[in-house]
Design a protein around this motif. Structure first.
Motif, PDB file in Angstrom:
ATOM      1  N   ARG A   6       0.652  -0.959   0.110  1.00 20.45           N
ATOM      2  CA  ARG A   6       0.184   0.232   0.321  1.00 20.45           C
ATOM      3  C   ARG A   6       1.064   1.345  -0.032  1.00 20.45           C
ATOM      4  NH1 ARG A   6      -5.171  -1.233   4.000  1.00 20.45           N
ATOM      5  NH2 ARG A   6      -5.347  -3.993   2.926  1.00 20.45           N
ATOM      6  N   GLY A   7       1.729   1.085  -0.655  1.00 17.38           N
ATOM      7  CA  GLY A   7       3.411   2.347  -0.288  1.00 17.38           C
ATOM      8  C   GLY A   7       4.038   2.437   0.835  1.00 17.38           C
ATOM      9  N   ALA A   8       4.261   3.859   0.864  1.00 13.24           N
ATOM     10  CA  ALA A   8       4.972   4.267   2.082  1.00 13.24           C
ATOM     11  C   ALA A   8       3.673   4.637   3.047  1.00 13.24           C
ATOM     12  CB  ALA A   8       5.463   5.117   2.064  1.00 13.24           C
ATOM     13  N   THR A  12       2.361   8.329   5.047  1.00 14.45           N
ATOM     14  CA  THR A  12       1.012   9.141   4.306  1.00 14.45           C
ATOM     15  C   THR A  12       0.246   7.325   3.964  1.00 14.45           C
ATOM     16  OG1 THR A  12       2.369   7.710   2.363  1.00 14.45           O
ATOM     17  CG2 THR A  12       3.063   9.527   1.895  1.00 14.45           C
ATOM     18  N   PRO A  13      -1.158   8.584   4.071  1.00 13.55           N
ATOM     19  CA  PRO A  13      -2.196   7.765   3.570  1.00 13.55           C
ATOM     20  C   PRO A  13      -1.689   6.695   2.813  1.00 13.55           C
ATOM     21  CG  PRO A  13      -2.784  10.383   3.468  1.00 13.55           C
ATOM     22  CD  PRO A  13      -1.145  10.084   3.781  1.00 13.55           C
ATOM     23  N   PHE A  20       2.685   6.507  -2.752  1.00 10.80           N
ATOM     24  CA  PHE A  20       3.683   5.179  -4.041  1.00 10.80           C
ATOM     25  C   PHE A  20       4.747   5.935  -4.409  1.00 10.80           C
ATOM     26  CE2 PHE A  20      -1.041   4.008  -5.606  1.00 10.80           C
ATOM     27  CZ  PHE A  20      -1.196   2.427  -4.193  1.00 10.80           C
ATOM     28  N   GLU A  21       4.822   7.440  -4.443  1.00  3.62           N
ATOM     29  CA  GLU A  21       5.340   7.946  -4.673  1.00  3.62           C
ATOM     30  C   GLU A  21       6.531   7.286  -3.490  1.00  3.62           C
ATOM     31  OE1 GLU A  21       3.480  11.878  -5.592  1.00  3.62           O
ATOM     32  OE2 GLU A  21       3.306  11.162  -7.788  1.00  3.62           O
ATOM     33  N   ALA A  30       8.482  -2.527  -5.656  1.00  2.00           N
ATOM     34  CA  ALA A  30       7.649  -2.976  -6.559  1.00  2.00           C
ATOM     35  C   ALA A  30       6.605  -2.533  -5.078  1.00  2.00           C
ATOM     36  CB  ALA A  30       7.295  -4.415  -6.437  1.00  2.00           C
ATOM     37  N   ILE A  31       5.463  -1.935  -5.575  1.00  4.62           N
ATOM     38  CA  ILE A  31       4.635  -1.904  -4.990  1.00  4.62           C
ATOM     39  C   ILE A  31       3.477  -2.638  -5.073  1.00  4.62           C
ATOM     40  CG2 ILE A  31       3.021   0.514  -4.802  1.00  4.62           C
ATOM     41  CD1 ILE A  31       4.700   2.008  -5.549  1.00  4.62           C
TER      42      ILE A  31
END
Length: 88
Positions: A6-8, A12-13, A20-21, A30-31
């Motif tokens: 789910r990204g960082a 971050t939300p 993702f960024e 990968a994400i």
């Protein structure tokens, strides 16, 4: 291989573009994104122009690639070629 679920999501939300960024900035390979139920989502990485062309013909809404310039140039050239073909 580092996969950002789910990204960082600690900074971050989760499951958002900023997440993702940030994951890419932190070195994720990968994400993993969570999608809404009932919405089909298929992801492939395409690095050769003929395969990208075929995916476009099949109705792909987007293409993931490691060589975006090569794929973009090929698809734009193909689009212009088909658009301006003389009717002779």
């Amino acid at each position: 291989m580092i996969v950002a679920h789910r990204g960082a999501s600690r900074e971050t939300p989760e499951n958002t573009i900023p997440a993702f960024e940030r994951a890419w900035e932190q070195g994720a390979d990968a994400i993993e994104a969570v999608r809404k139920q009932g919405y089909p989502w298929h992801v492939w990485t395409v690095d050769d122009p003929p395969t990208a062309e075929r995916m476009k013909e099949l109705g792909a809404k987007s293409i993931t690639t490691n060589v975006p310039g090569v794929i973009r140039e090929h698809l734009v050239a193909l689009s212009l070629e088909n658009q301006y073909v003389s009717p002779e």
